[in-house]
Design a protein around this motif. Structure first.
Motif, PDB file in Angstrom:
ATOM      1  N   LEU A  28       7.168   1.940   6.136  1.00 17.52           N
ATOM      2  CA  LEU A  28       5.823   1.680   5.626  1.00 17.52           C
ATOM      3  C   LEU A  28       5.563   0.194   5.454  1.00 17.52           C
ATOM      4  O   LEU A  28       4.429  -0.272   5.513  1.00 17.52           O
ATOM      5  CB  LEU A  28       5.616   2.406   4.297  1.00 17.52           C
ATOM      6  N   TRP A  72      13.065   6.363   6.095  1.00 19.35           N
ATOM      7  CA  TRP A  72      11.681   6.324   6.521  1.00 19.35           C
ATOM      8  C   TRP A  72      10.735   5.568   5.597  1.00 19.35           C
ATOM      9  O   TRP A  72       9.756   4.974   6.077  1.00 19.35           O
ATOM     10  CB  TRP A  72      11.159   7.747   6.792  1.00 19.35           C
ATOM     11  N   GLN A 105       6.216   8.141  11.402  1.00 17.96           N
ATOM     12  CA  GLN A 105       5.862   6.858  10.790  1.00 17.96           C
ATOM     13  C   GLN A 105       5.836   5.751  11.844  1.00 17.96           C
ATOM     14  O   GLN A 105       4.961   4.879  11.823  1.00 17.96           O
ATOM     15  CB  GLN A 105       6.877   6.499   9.689  1.00 17.96           C
TER      16      GLN A 105
END
Length: 261
Positions: free
Chosen positions: A245, A241, A77
Motif C-alpha cells: 500500500l 501485502w 494489490q
C-alpha cells in the motif's frame, strides 16, 4: 411455485461422490427397507452421518477459499498499483517529468524540434508499452511460482510466505526494468520531417494483451489442499501485502528526490 409457502427437502444418492468417498453406504443398517415407489432410505443415523460429513466438506472448502484469497490478495494489490500508474500515464499532465529528469539532454533536443504535445504523446506510448509488456511478464512469472511453491513445504518452509516474498521481488524487478527500458527507448527517439519516429525505439504493439483482472481461483483444488493444515498459514499471510500500500508513495518520493538532486 416460486413465492408459495412450503418447505424444501434434499436427497442424496447412494452413488453420490460424498457417499462413496466417505463410505457412508457401509453405515446403512443390514435390515434397512426401501420404499418400492421412491427408493427412499430414511434412517436417523444415516441422516446424521450425512450431515456430519457435509459439514466437514464445507469446512474444507472454506479453508481452500481462505487460502486462495490469501495468495491472490498480494497480486491484487500489485494490480491496483499498476492500474494506478497506468491511469497517471494516460491522464496526468506530468508524464514528461520523468523523462526530463532522467534524460535532460535528449529531452531538450526533442523539445526544440517538435511540439511539446507531440513529445508528450510519444512518451505516453513508450510508458504504456513497457508497463504492459513487463506486467504481462510479471503475471507469467507469478504463474510459474505458484505452480511449484508448494514444494517448499518439504524443506519446512511456509509456501504462502515464500510465494509472497518471490512475488514482491518480482514486482520490484518489474518496476526497475520498466524505468530502465523507458529511458533507453526515449533516448533512441529521432525526429524525421518534424515528426517523432518511434520505429528506431523498437516499439511494436502486442498482438494480444493481458487482462488486469486477477482470478481468485489461482490454484487448482488439489494444490489448494496442499496448503491446508499449517496452523500459522493465514497469520503469516498478513506480513507482506500491507507493505504494498505504501509502494506508490515511496516511488514518488524517490523520483522527487532525484529531480531535486
Amino acid at each position: 411455485r416460486q413465492g408459495d409457502p412450503g418447505s424444501s427437502r434434499f436427497f442424496i444418492s447412494l452413488e453420490d461422490d460424498l457417499f462413496v468417498k466417505y463410505k457412508l453406504k457401509e453405515l446403512l443398517p443390514s435390515n434397512y427397507s426401501i420404499d418400492g415407489q421412491s427408493g427412499e432410505i430414511d434412517d436417523p443415523f444415516v441422516r446424521r452421518e450425512v450431515s456430519r460429513v457435509q459439514r466437514i466438506v464445507d469446512g474444507q472448502n472454506l479453508e481452500i477459499k481462505k487460502t486462495l484469497t490469501t495468495y491472490s490478495h498480494l497480486v491484487e494489490q500489485q494490480r491496483k498499483i499498476v492500474f494506478q500508474e497506468r491511469n497517471e500515464i494516460l491522464f496526468d499532465d506530468s508524464v514528461l517529468d520523468f523523462y526530463e529528469s532522467e534524460s535532460p539532454g535528449h529531452f531538450k533536443q526533442l523539445v526544440s524540434k517538435v511540439r511539446r504535445t507531440q513529445l508528450e504523446a510519444a512518451c505516453r506510448r513508450i510508458s504504456l508499452h513497457f508497463l504492459d509488456k513487463f506486467w504481462s511478464g510479471h503475471l507469467a512469472e507469478i504463474a510459474d511460482i505458484r505452480e511449484g511453491v508448494h514444494l517448499v513445504r518439504l524443506g519446512g518452509e511456509r509456501p504462502v510466505l515464500v510465494f509472497q516474498k518471490l512475488a514482491i521481488d518480482s514486482f520490484d524487478k518489474l518496476q526497475k526494468n520498466i524505468e530502465a527500458e523507458m529511458i533507453r527507448s526515449f533516448n533512441l527517439i529521432k525526429v524525421k520531417d518534424n515528426r517523432i519516429d518511434l520505429d528506431d525505439a523498437g516499439l511494436k504493439a502486442p498482438s494480444s494483451t493481458w487482462t488486469y483482472f486477477i482470478n481468485d481461483n489461482t490454484f487448482e483444488d488439489m494444490l489448494g489442499l496442499e496448503f491446508i493444515g499449517n496452523a500459522g498459514l493465514q497469520v503469516g499471510a498478513g506480513i507482506w501485502w500491507p507493505l504494498m500500500l505504501f509502494y506508490p508513495l515511496v516511488r514518488k518520493l524517490c523520483r522527487k528526490s532525484k529531480r531535486q538532486s
